[in-house]
Design an enzyme around this catalytic site. Structure first.
Site, PDB file in Angstrom:
ATOM      1  N   GLY A 124       9.308 -14.373  20.946  1.00 38.34           N
ATOM      2  CA  GLY A 124      10.170 -14.946  21.979  1.00 38.34           C
ATOM      3  C   GLY A 124      11.369 -15.695  21.449  1.00 38.34           C
ATOM      4  O   GLY A 124      12.415 -15.749  22.102  1.00 38.34           O
ATOM      5  N   ASP A 125      11.238 -16.278  20.253  1.00 40.65           N
ATOM      6  CA  ASP A 125      12.325 -17.063  19.688  1.00 40.65           C
ATOM      7  C   ASP A 125      13.200 -16.249  18.738  1.00 40.65           C
ATOM      8  O   ASP A 125      13.914 -16.815  17.912  1.00 40.65           O
ATOM      9  CB  ASP A 125      11.766 -18.301  18.965  1.00 40.65           C
ATOM     10  CG  ASP A 125      10.831 -17.941  17.825  1.00 40.65           C
ATOM     11  OD1 ASP A 125      10.447 -16.749  17.715  1.00 40.65           O
ATOM     12  OD2 ASP A 125      10.474 -18.837  17.034  1.00 40.65           O
ATOM     13  N   GLU A 126      13.160 -14.927  18.877  1.00 41.01           N
ATOM     14  CA  GLU A 126      14.010 -14.036  18.077  1.00 41.01           C
ATOM     15  C   GLU A 126      14.718 -13.079  19.032  1.00 41.01           C
ATOM     16  O   GLU A 126      14.338 -11.915  19.177  1.00 41.01           O
ATOM     17  CB  GLU A 126      13.170 -13.295  17.042  1.00 41.01           C
ATOM     18  CG  GLU A 126      12.492 -14.229  16.041  1.00 41.01           C
ATOM     19  CD  GLU A 126      11.483 -13.530  15.140  1.00 41.01           C
ATOM     20  OE1 GLU A 126      11.473 -12.282  15.100  1.00 41.01           O
ATOM     21  OE2 GLU A 126      10.697 -14.231  14.469  1.00 41.01           O
ATOM     22  N   ASN A 184       2.727  -9.902  17.390  1.00 41.60           N
ATOM     23  CA  ASN A 184       2.718  -9.111  16.165  1.00 41.60           C
ATOM     24  C   ASN A 184       1.520  -9.431  15.276  1.00 41.60           C
ATOM     25  O   ASN A 184       1.514  -9.149  14.086  1.00 41.60           O
ATOM     26  CB  ASN A 184       4.016  -9.326  15.371  1.00 41.60           C
ATOM     27  CG  ASN A 184       4.293  -8.176  14.424  1.00 41.60           C
ATOM     28  OD1 ASN A 184       3.989  -7.024  14.720  1.00 41.60           O
ATOM     29  ND2 ASN A 184       4.874  -8.483  13.267  1.00 41.60           N
ATOM     30  N   TYR A 284       4.887 -10.811   2.444  1.00 38.49           N
ATOM     31  CA  TYR A 284       3.998 -11.800   3.059  1.00 38.49           C
ATOM     32  C   TYR A 284       2.971 -11.037   3.885  1.00 38.49           C
ATOM     33  O   TYR A 284       3.299 -10.526   4.950  1.00 38.49           O
ATOM     34  CB  TYR A 284       4.801 -12.754   3.946  1.00 38.49           C
ATOM     35  CG  TYR A 284       4.081 -14.034   4.311  1.00 38.49           C
ATOM     36  CD1 TYR A 284       2.898 -14.025   5.050  1.00 38.49           C
ATOM     37  CD2 TYR A 284       4.590 -15.265   3.924  1.00 38.49           C
ATOM     38  CE1 TYR A 284       2.245 -15.195   5.391  1.00 38.49           C
ATOM     39  CE2 TYR A 284       3.959 -16.453   4.270  1.00 38.49           C
ATOM     40  CZ  TYR A 284       2.777 -16.403   5.002  1.00 38.49           C
ATOM     41  OH  TYR A 284       2.145 -17.571   5.342  1.00 38.49           O
ATOM     42  N   GLU A 306      14.380  -7.073  10.057  1.00 34.33           N
ATOM     43  CA  GLU A 306      14.865  -8.452  10.171  1.00 34.33           C
ATOM     44  C   GLU A 306      16.385  -8.377  10.117  1.00 34.33           C
ATOM     45  O   GLU A 306      16.967  -8.072   9.073  1.00 34.33           O
ATOM     46  CB  GLU A 306      14.316  -9.309   9.037  1.00 34.33           C
ATOM     47  CG  GLU A 306      12.795  -9.342   8.944  1.00 34.33           C
ATOM     48  CD  GLU A 306      12.157 -10.299   9.944  1.00 34.33           C
ATOM     49  OE1 GLU A 306      12.914 -11.029  10.618  1.00 34.33           O
ATOM     50  OE2 GLU A 306      10.914 -10.310  10.051  1.00 34.33           O
TER      51      GLU A 306
END
Length: 456
Positions: A124-126, A184, A284, A306
Site C-alpha cells: 500500500g505504501d508503494e 507479498n 534478502y 523495484e
C-alpha cells in the site's frame, strides 16, 4: 552460461528511442531533486512490517485516490474501447474492486498469443506503480496506430494491467492490506507451510490465484518501490540463509531482468546490484512471495521490479519516473515476441490441436499449452542450443534440437497417437468380428445375380 552483453543489445535494438544509461560513458546519470533521498539498501525488502506505521496524507498529494483510479480506468475503457476491456478479478477486504485493463486488438477473446500481466501497488505504501501503469496504458492507446512497438504489443499480446492489488493499504498509507497482512508474504510457499490454510488467505491473494487459473499467463511483473533493481527467482532458500539460489530457468530470468534493467534510464548503472539485477534470495530471502508462486503453480515467469528509490516521491516527479521506466515496461512485454520458442501441438490423425506440455532437456520446468488452441510460449535465453519436447497423454512424445539465436522461433509439434497392446488387441478383435459377420451374410444371401438394364 553467462549471457553476452552484445546479444542483449541485439535484442534491445528493435526499440525506437531506447535510452541506455551506459551510452553516456557508463556513469550513473544525475537524478532530479528529491530522487536521491530514498537510497536503496538491502534492508528495503522488509521481512517484518515497517517501523513507520502511518504515512501522512500530504505525501499522497497529487496521487490518484482509489476513486480517482477507478474513474481513470473506466475512462480509459471508454476512450480506447476498440483495443481494451475493463474487468474486475475480485474485491479487497474493504470491498474495493480490483480493476484490470486488458489491451489487445481482440480483447476478451481467446487467441494463440502470449499473455502478460503487470501488477502495481502490491504494498500500500508503494504507489508509484499504480500511476505508471496508467501512463503505460494511455501511451499504448495513443500510439498503437503510429508506433511499431505499441502496434506489435496490441496485435500480438494480451496485456493485462492491474494498477492496484492493495487499494486498502494505499488508503491507509501502509504496507499491508486492511487486515495489516503483507500480501507479498501471503502466497503458498515451496519451502515452508506458511500459508497453506485457505481460510486464512487474504481476498486480494485469492483473487490473484484465481486469475491465474482463468488466464494462462506467459510472463508477469509486479511493481514496487524503495529500491532500483530487477529481482528474479528464487526469493527464498531452503535453509533461510541469504545466498544465491537460482530456479531451473535462472538463465532465462537473468535475461528478462536484464532487458528491464538495460532499457531503463539508469537501473543498469547500479553500484549495489551488478547490471541492475538481483536474485531475490541473494538480496534478502522472503517466503510466501507472489513471484515464486507464479512460476511454480502458474507456469508464469514473474519479475519483481523495484522502480523507484523513494517509495513516495513527489507527484510532480511521476512523469519523469514514467520516462525512466517507459522503454523497460514496453520492452519486457515485447520480449514475449522477440525471444523463446512458440508454437502449437497437433494430433497427426485428426489434425486438431491437443492439450499437452513442453519441456526442455536439462531444465526442470514444464510449460503447459493453452486449453483452446494448444499454443505454447516457452521463454528461453537466446544464444544456446536446446532440446525441446512435446508431451500429450495418449500420444508419442516428440523432441527436436534447436539453436535459438536472438530472434524468437516458431516450432509446431505433430504427435502420433500411441498404439498400446490393449488397443491393438481390440482392433484385431473388432476386425475379426466384422469379417465373421460378412462371411455369414454372404452364406445367407447366396451369390448376387447380375443387374440387367433394358430399354423395355
Amino acid at each position: 552460461m553467462e549471457l553476452p552483453f552484445s546479444l542483449l543489445l541485439l535484442f534491445l535494438s528493435f526499440s525506437t528511442c531506447l535510452h541506455l544509461s551506459h551510452a553516456r560513458g557508463g556513469q550513473r546519470s544525475s537524478l532530479p531533486s528529491g530522487f536521491e533521498n530514498g537510497g536503496y539498501a538491502g534492508s528495503t525488502r522488509h521481512l517484518f512490517k515497517e517501523s513507520r506505521s502511518h504515512i501522512g496524507n500530504d505525501v499522497a498529494r497529487g496521487y490518484m485516490t482509489n476513486s480517482d483510479l477507478e474513474k481513470a480506468v473506466k475512462a480509459f475503457g471508454r476512450r480506447c474501447s476498440n483495443i481494451s476491456r475493463i474487468y474486475s478479478i475480485g474485491k479487497s477486504v474493504n470491498g474495493i474492486p480490483l480493476w484490470v485493463i486488458e489491451i489487445s486488438d481482440k480483447p476478451g477473446e481467446q487467441e494463440a498469443e502470449p499473455a502478460f500481466k503487470y501488477i502495481g501497488n502490491v504494498h500500500g505504501d508503494e504507489p508509484v506503480g499504480r500511476e505508471l501503469l496508467l501512463f503505460l496504458a494511455n501511451w499504448i492507446c495513443d500510439n498503437h496506430l503510429k508506433d511499431p512497438l505499441a502496434a506489435s504489443i496490441v496485435e500480438n499480446v494480451h496485456l493485462h494491467i492491474l494498477p492496484s492489488m492493495n487499494p486498502d493499504g494505499f488508503s491507509l498509507r501502509r504496507r499491508g492490506n486492511a487486515n495489516n497482512v503483507d500480501l507479498n508474504r501471503d502466497f503458498p510457499d515451496q519451502f515452508f507451510p506458511l500459508n497453506d490454510d485457505v481460510d486464512m488467505r487474504q481476498p486480494e491473494t485469492r483473487a490473484i490465484m484465481n486469475w491465474l487459473r482463468d488466464i494462462h499467463f506467459t510472463a508477469s511483473a509486479s511493481l514496487h518501490g524503495g529500491a532500483l533493481v530487477a529481482n528474479y527467482p528464487w526469493d527464498g532458500t531452503e535453509d533461510k540463509r541469504t545466498n544465491y539460489f537460482g530456479c531451473p530457468d535462472d538463465e532465462t530470468f537473468r535475461f528478462m531482468a536484464s532487458i528491464y534493467s538495460h532499457s531503463h534510464y539508469n537501473m543498469s548503472s547500479s553500484k549495489e546490484f551488478q547490471g541492475g539485477i538481483t536474485n531475490g534470495a541473494s538480496w534478502y530471502p522472503i517466503y510466501g512471495g507472489m513471484q515464486d508462486w507464479n512460476y511454480i503453480h502458474g507456469g508464469c515467469f514473474e519479475l519483481t521490479l523495484e522502480i523507484s528509490d523513494n517509495k513516495w516521491p513527489s507527484a510532480n516527479e511521476l512523469p519523469t519516473l514514467w520516462e525512466y521506466n517507459k522503454m523497460s515496461m514496453l520492452n519486457l512485454v515485447a520480449s514475449l515476441l522477440k525471444t523463446g520458442v512458440h508454437g502449437r501441438i497437433f494430433s497427426s490423425d485428426t489434425g486438431r490441436p491437443v492439450l499437452g506440455s513442453i519441456t526442455v532437456k536439462g531444465i526442470n520446468h514444464t510449460v503447459k499449452a493453452g486449453r483452446t488452441f494448444a499454443d505454447y510460449h516457452r521463454l528461453l535465453a537466446p544464444g544456446g542450443r536446446y532440446e525441446v519436447m512435446a508431451t500429450v497423454p495418449g500420444y508419442k512424445s516428440r523432441s527436436t534440437g534447436i539453436w535459438l539465436e536472438e530472434a524468437a522461433m516458431t516450432l509446431d509439434f505433430v504427435l502420433d497417437p500411441e498404439v498400446t497392446l490393449k488397443g491393438f488387441l481390440c482392433f484385431l478383435f473388432r476386425r475379426r468380428i466384422k469379417n465373421n459377420n460378412l462371411s455369414k451374410h454372404r452364406q445367407l444371401v447366396g451369390p448376387k445375380r447380375p443387374v440387367v438394364v433394358s430399354n423395355a
